[in-house]
Design a protein around this motif. Structure first.
Motif, short mmCIF file in Angstrom:
data_model
loop_
_atom_site.label_atom_id
_atom_site.label_comp_id
_atom_site.label_asym_id
_atom_site.label_seq_id
_atom_site.Cartn_x
_atom_site.Cartn_y
_atom_site.Cartn_z
N SER A 45 -11.75 3.77 18.14
CA SER A 45 -12.32 4.84 18.98
C SER A 45 -13.23 5.74 18.16
CB SER A 45 -11.21 5.65 19.65
OG SER A 45 -10.40 6.29 18.69
N ASN A 46 -12.86 6.02 16.92
CA ASN A 46 -13.73 6.81 16.06
C ASN A 46 -15.02 6.06 15.73
OD1 ASN A 46 -11.99 8.95 16.02
ND2 ASN A 46 -11.56 8.90 13.83
N GLN A 47 -14.92 4.76 15.54
CA GLN A 47 -16.11 3.97 15.27
C GLN A 47 -17.05 3.99 16.48
OE1 GLN A 47 -15.35 -0.06 14.04
NE2 GLN A 47 -17.47 -0.41 13.41
N ALA A 48 -16.48 3.88 17.68
CA ALA A 48 -17.29 3.95 18.90
C ALA A 48 -17.91 5.33 19.06
CB ALA A 48 -16.43 3.60 20.11
N PHE A 49 -17.16 6.38 18.70
CA PHE A 49 -17.67 7.74 18.77
C PHE A 49 -18.84 7.92 17.82
CE2 PHE A 49 -17.00 12.35 17.47
CZ PHE A 49 -17.69 12.86 18.56
N ASP A 50 -18.71 7.38 16.60
CA ASP A 50 -19.78 7.46 15.61
C ASP A 50 -21.04 6.77 16.12
OD1 ASP A 50 -20.42 8.07 12.61
OD2 ASP A 50 -21.04 5.99 12.90
N THR A 51 -20.88 5.61 16.73
CA THR A 51 -22.02 4.88 17.30
C THR A 51 -22.69 5.71 18.38
OG1 THR A 51 -20.99 2.75 16.82
CG2 THR A 51 -22.75 2.78 18.48
N SER A 52 -21.88 6.36 19.22
CA SER A 52 -22.42 7.21 20.27
C SER A 52 -23.19 8.39 19.70
CB SER A 52 -21.27 7.70 21.16
OG SER A 52 -21.73 8.65 22.10
N LEU A 53 -22.63 9.01 18.66
CA LEU A 53 -23.32 10.13 18.01
C LEU A 53 -24.67 9.71 17.47
CD1 LEU A 53 -20.36 11.72 16.01
CD2 LEU A 53 -21.59 12.81 17.90
N LYS A 54 -24.70 8.58 16.77
CA LYS A 54 -25.94 8.12 16.14
C LYS A 54 -26.97 7.68 17.17
CE LYS A 54 -24.39 6.84 11.50
NZ LYS A 54 -23.18 7.68 11.47
N SER A 55 -26.52 7.29 18.36
CA SER A 55 -27.47 6.93 19.41
C SER A 55 -28.16 8.18 19.96
CB SER A 55 -26.75 6.19 20.55
OG SER A 55 -25.92 7.06 21.29
N ARG A 56 -27.49 9.33 19.85
CA ARG A 56 -28.09 10.61 20.26
C ARG A 56 -29.02 11.14 19.19
NH1 ARG A 56 -22.89 14.00 21.19
NH2 ARG A 56 -24.42 15.71 21.07
#
Length: 199
Positions: free
Chosen positions: A147-158
């Protein structure tokens, strides 16, 4: 009472476990500066539970209006109006604090701003201050959960400059300002609370 103001479900979910740590960490403090107070939900909850502590909120100027309104409605005598604070601005504060708290900010700031935040702690805090930082962290360069990895991906997409920070790098920045890690505490939803004391 606050239904028309911005709301964070994450703040509601984590405020009780964070408070349980802060009651110990800030036991000897008199005034805490919260950096990046956001909606103000944490501030209202913590100030109400810690009445002997002055809890000073702050955030970037563009976020102050709704934060100030939540603070005003709380009517807590130990929760003064928020301060405008942008880490990138070198303007100093009028006083120093013996406690510093920040939640879910380091992964939103670009890394150079994270470095600037720690470099500016001398402007904000006393010689023997306590520092508590809450949020997700990586360890040995690895995510602690999918879940943290997915969150990091989401952050970097922003914004490519955002991202979950490595605990070891954050601890090193703190050490450079004479803050020594006291505890690294596991929190709900794969978050951590890093508790430092200045020596």
């Amino acid at each position: 009472m606050y239904n028309d103001l911005p709301f964070s479900q994450a703040c509601e979910n984590n405020k009780a476990p964070i408070l349980a740590v802060l009651q110990q960490a800030f036991a000897d403090c008199t005034q805490v500066l919260e950096i990046g107070s956001g909606t103000g939900q944490h501030a209202v909850h913590f100030a109400a539970a810690l009445p002997k502590l002055i809890w000073q909120t702050s955030d970037q100027p563009q976020y102050l209006s709704t934060l100030a309104e939540r603070v005003r409605r709380s009517a807590l005598t130990n929760l003064p109006p928020p301060l405008p604070l942008d880490i990138r601005d070198t303007m100093s504060l009028s006083k120093q604090y013996d406690g510093i708290f920040s939640a879910n900010t380091l992964h939103i700031m670009p890394w150079p701003v994270v470095q600037q935040l720690f470099a500016r702690l001398n402007d904000f805090c006393t010689a023997e201050a306590t520092l508590c930082i809450y949020g997700p962290f990586n360890y040995n360069g690895r995510f602690t959960s999918s879940s943290n990895q997915a969150f990091d991906t989401s952050l970097k997409s922003r914004d490519a400059a955002m991202g979950i920070r490595d605990s070891e790098q954050v601890v090193l920045l703190a050490q450079q300002q004479r803050f020594v890690l006291q505890q690294d505490i596991s929190m709900p939803a794969n978050n951590r609370l890093l508790w430092f004391r200045r020596q």
